[in-house]
Design a protein around this motif. Structure first.
Motif, PDB file in Angstrom:
ATOM      1  N   ARG A   1      -2.779   6.187  -8.559  1.00 28.30           N
ATOM      2  CA  ARG A   1      -3.540   4.960  -8.309  1.00 28.30           C
ATOM      3  C   ARG A   1      -4.241   4.452  -9.563  1.00 28.30           C
ATOM      4  O   ARG A   1      -4.410   3.253  -9.744  1.00 28.30           O
ATOM      5  CB  ARG A   1      -4.570   5.202  -7.210  1.00 28.30           C
TER       6      ARG A   1
ATOM      7  N   MET B   1      -1.596   4.336  -0.533  1.00 24.82           N
ATOM      8  CA  MET B   1      -2.719   4.210   0.390  1.00 24.82           C
ATOM      9  C   MET B   1      -2.175   4.311   1.803  1.00 24.82           C
ATOM     10  O   MET B   1      -2.902   4.616   2.747  1.00 24.82           O
ATOM     11  CB  MET B   1      -3.437   2.878   0.184  1.00 24.82           C
TER      12      MET B   1
ATOM     13  N   ARG C   1       0.813  -1.218   0.000  1.00 25.18           N
ATOM     14  CA  ARG C   1       0.000   0.000   0.000  1.00 25.18           C
ATOM     15  C   ARG C   1       0.841   1.259   0.000  1.00 25.18           C
ATOM     16  O   ARG C   1       0.327   2.345  -0.283  1.00 25.18           O
ATOM     17  CB  ARG C   1      -0.955  -0.010   1.202  1.00 25.18           C
TER      18      ARG C   1
ATOM     19  N   ASN D   1       1.189   2.375  -3.814  1.00 17.53           N
ATOM     20  CA  ASN D   1       0.172   3.263  -4.405  1.00 17.53           C
ATOM     21  C   ASN D   1      -0.283   4.350  -3.417  1.00 17.53           C
ATOM     22  O   ASN D   1      -1.313   4.980  -3.609  1.00 17.53           O
ATOM     23  CB  ASN D   1      -1.012   2.472  -4.966  1.00 17.53           C
TER      24      ASN D   1
ATOM     25  N   THR E   1     -10.616   3.129  -2.928  1.00 17.18           N
ATOM     26  CA  THR E   1      -9.497   4.045  -2.728  1.00 17.18           C
ATOM     27  C   THR E   1      -8.362   3.720  -3.697  1.00 17.18           C
ATOM     28  O   THR E   1      -7.784   4.610  -4.322  1.00 17.18           O
ATOM     29  CB  THR E   1      -8.986   3.931  -1.283  1.00 17.18           C
ATOM     30  N   ALA E   2      -8.073   2.425  -3.822  1.00 18.16           N
ATOM     31  CA  ALA E   2      -6.965   2.020  -4.683  1.00 18.16           C
ATOM     32  C   ALA E   2      -7.237   2.355  -6.141  1.00 18.16           C
ATOM     33  O   ALA E   2      -6.306   2.506  -6.917  1.00 18.16           O
ATOM     34  CB  ALA E   2      -6.710   0.521  -4.532  1.00 18.16           C
ATOM     35  N   MET E   3      -8.508   2.456  -6.512  1.00 20.23           N
ATOM     36  CA  MET E   3      -8.815   2.796  -7.901  1.00 20.23           C
ATOM     37  C   MET E   3      -8.792   4.298  -8.139  1.00 20.23           C
ATOM     38  O   MET E   3      -9.051   4.751  -9.254  1.00 20.23           O
ATOM     39  CB  MET E   3     -10.174   2.229  -8.283  1.00 20.23           C
ATOM     40  N   GLY E   4      -8.523   5.056  -7.081  1.00 26.55           N
ATOM     41  CA  GLY E   4      -8.416   6.497  -7.257  1.00 26.55           C
ATOM     42  C   GLY E   4      -9.715   7.246  -7.016  1.00 26.55           C
ATOM     43  O   GLY E   4      -9.928   8.317  -7.564  1.00 26.55           O
TER      44      GLY E   4
END
Ligand SMILES: Nc1ncnc2c1ncn2[C@@H]1O[C@H](COP(=O)(O)OP(=O)(O)OP(=O)(O)O)[C@@H](O)[C@H]1O
Ligand SMILES: [Mg+2]
Lengths: 412, 239
Positions: A105, A81, A76, A79, B116-119
């Motif tokens: 992301r 997070m 994480r 990216n 979240t990870a997909m933006g």
């Protein structure tokens, strides 16, 4: 594979490699450089401790280690997070903090355990999420989604289903398709296959290797299953509790030269056997003398029996193995197939590894392994002793040419 | 039977007219409550510490009898429908805020991480992921709020015939016509049942993604509430 081909729709990635462009790049350059990164959570937990990793381009890098060793945290941080407390992460040479998180992301697919699908959206709409967000038209995004469904092996009839109508394995495929939708150069996968049964998992792993061979993504894959790591990884990073790197090596090297007792322990007791996965069975001397066809004449049987092999392998008229028999028990023209000893599971000569060959020999009631060609016709037989010699030879060869080992030579 | 629908002229509406007024006075506050509750709930989800005090305030407001509200409001808004609708709006928050907060919080961690990870930014994530997944919980809350609002409107009769169907209770007394009281009670109950049914239909239409089997299991808790809530809500009408 056409991805973000429209300049208007393409995301502004901080690094200019999208889709086909990467084809021209040198294989195994460094794409993601994790440079002495530490993550300290607000409560003081040090999840990752001065970790440095160079993640190669267009290959699968596996992070493996016991629960709580910081694998998810590391993934994480790539990216963003999770933001590193210290150190930097460079993506294609550029600090990942130099672009907006959402842009970063959208250039990285992310797959998690249980897929994390949007339960309120159909399969196509789940897959089309990122393309839609990048401004693609609904039709174009859905067409792309259907193309990806086919690519990950999902029947088109699933398109209009909701996630609750899919099995765990199918959901996981949707998760992979969704991560691939905008054709990102990087794929981050966090224990994506750990919630499915072993058979489905093996299928998904094979599928991933096939996809990877087709698409050439840079994949960072987290698992706590060392077998999965060895099977999938081009490079494997073993982390120990406290988020420190124990070893970073290709799987064959990991199995032959574990860096320390921790890694050795983590690899388990049968690492010697597992290491055989990396040696091809191509070098085995196959004996064809003890192979007789079911319609063999009495002279042929007598002649074969003369060789110093205790058993004969009887094959059908099509050349496929039928079973073992003692030479004395065979009567020309009246071979009773029902009386033959089972020959177990044959290995494909040259394609399967020494591990598969040894497995066949161990499982065979006669102690001899049966080799077949790609069509399933008997190619010869080989004894445990001969396999043992081949293993010793392969080990000697491997240590002599340690540097030139191709980790993916044998199919595992 | 004729006398049953024979509405005294001082109410200025026939039976259907009273129903329209009643629905307007009951449903607008629920709508207003929903519009207030959505951002409030989002705040409570984002800032965890805010939720307990907000919950406390809505509960305390709910505990204030509507008569007390009327006494204060009448100086500003007079003997109007608005005076009735403001307290009803406030009351609806006690159901709607927790319904939305719990619904939004029930979205699985993995789903949020995936978004979240997909933006997805926070606003997009709230609108496109959390709210849609919270729809069943929100609609369960709306059902309770609607049914109780429909029965609470009747207290408006206390401030000069602003209670729509509730005004019939008053007239039943002064004209000594008990059938008007029956009319009031039966009609409001029927409205409540119909409105509740309509919301169930809306829920089904909005959530084609819910597993059929699970839907049965879930609505056992959600569905049990409006019915049991309807009884105290009708008693509440006396507040
Ligand atoms: N938000 C957080 N706050 C505090 N500590 C955390 C947080 N997230 C993770 N940790 C801690 O950091 C350490 C590493 O966590 P992480 O999730 O990266 O482990 P992992 O290797 O992915 O484990 P697993 O295999 O169980 O998924 C653990 O000790 C965990 O308790
Ligand atoms: Mg983890």
């Amino acid at each position: 594979m056409r991805g973000l081909d429209s300049p208007r729709n393409g995301p502004k990635l901080g690094w200019s490699r999208v889709g086909g462009i990467s084809q021209t790049r040198r294989v195994f350059g460094v794409l993601i450089r994790i440079d002495s990164v530490t993550k300290r959570y607000p409560d003081g937990t040090v999840a990752v401790d001065r970790l440095s990793l160079d993640i190669p381009d267009r290959s699968i890098t596996v992070l493996v280690g016991p629960s709580g060793c910081g694998k998810t945290t590391t993934l994480r941080m790539i990216n963003r997070m999770v933001e590193p407390s210290e150190g930097t992460i460079l993506i294609d040479g550029v600090d990942s903090r130099q672009q907006s998180v959402n842009t970063l992301r959208r250039g990285m697919g992310y797959v998690i355990q249980n897929a994390g699908l949007f339960q309120h959206r159909t399969v196509v709409d789940n897959i089309a999420t990122v393309p839609r967000m990048l401004g693609w038209s609904k039709d174009k995004a859905r067409a792309r989604a259907r193309e990806l469904m086919e690519r990950v092996g999902l029947d088109a009839s699933f398109a209009k289903r909701y996630p609750y109508q899919l099995s765990g394995g199918q959901q996981q495929r949707v998760g992979v398709a969704r991560a691939l939708a905008a054709d990102p150069p990087v794929l981050l996968m966090d224990e994506p296959f750990s919630a499915v049964d072993p058979v489905v998992r093996k299928g998904l792993q094979d599928e991933l290797l096939r996809l990877q061979a087709e698409l050439g993504k840079t994949i960072v894959f987290v698992t706590h299953d060392i077998d999965e790591a060895v099977k999938l990884g081009t490079m494997v990073a073993v982390l120990r509790t406290g988020g420190r790197l124990a070893q970073f090596a290709p799987p064959a090297e990991l199995l032959s030269d574990p860096a320390d007792a921790f890694v050795e322990d983590f690899l388990g007791a049968d690492r010697g056997i597992r290491r055989l996965s990396f040696f091809s069975s191509g070098g085995l001397d196959l004996l064809t003398a003890p192979v007789v066809a079911v319609d063999a004449t009495a002279e042929q049987i007598a002649c074969r029996a003369a060789s110093d092999v205790p058993y004969l392998l009887v094959t059908g008229l099509d050349g496929r193995p039928l079973g073992w028999s003692e030479p004395g028990a065979l009567t020309a023209g009246r071979v009773d197939v029902g009386q033959l000893l089972p020959y177990g599971r044959p290995f494909v000569a040259g394609k399967d590894s020494l591990r598969a060959a040894l497995d066949c020999a161990v499982l065979s009631p006669t102690g001899w392994a049966v080799a077949v060609d790609a069509e399933g016709r008997a190619a010869g037989v080989v004894s445990q002793t001969a396999i043992g010699e081949a293993i010793r030879g392969a080990h000697a060869h491997a240590s002599a040419h340690a540097a030139s080992v191709d980790p993916k030579a044998a199919t595992r | 039977m004729n006398r049953f629908f024979d509405i005294p002229s001082d109410l200025q509406h026939d039976w259907l007219g009273l129903i329209v007024v009643h629905l307007r006075e009951a449903l607008l506050p629920v709508l207003g409550g929903l519009l207030l509750a959505l951002p409030l709930a989002q705040l409570c989800v984002r800032l965890r510490w805010l939720y307990p005090p907000v919950l406390w305030v809505t509960t305390v407001l709910y505990a204030i009898p509507s008569l007390a509200f009327f006494v204060v409001l009448i100086d500003y808004t007079g003997q109007t429908e608005l005076t009735v609708m403001i307290p009803l709006t406030v009351y609806s928050l006690v159901v709607l805020v927790p319904a939305i907060v719990d619904g939004v919080r029930s979205v699985p961690q993995e789903t949020l991480a995936a978004a979240t990870a997909m933006g997805f930014g926070p606003v997009r994530r709230y609108v496109q992921v959390q709210l849609p997944i919270a729809v069943p919980a929100i609609l369960a809350g709306l059902r309770v709020a609607t049914v109780s609002s429909i029965s609470l409107v009747s207290v408006g009769m206390l401030i000069g015939n602003q209670g729509a169907l509730g005004n019939l209770l008053h007239d039943a007394q002064i004209y000594n016509r008990p059938e008007l009281a029956w009319n009031s009670v039966i009609t409001s109950a029927a409205l409540a049942v119909l409105a509740d049914g309509a919301l169930v239909v809306v829920r089904v239409l909005l959530t084609p993604w819910m597993p059929g089997a699970k839907r049965g299991a879930k609505s056992r808790t959600a569905g049990a509430r409006p019915e049991s809530a309807a009884v105290p809500a009708l008693e509440d009408a006396a507040r």
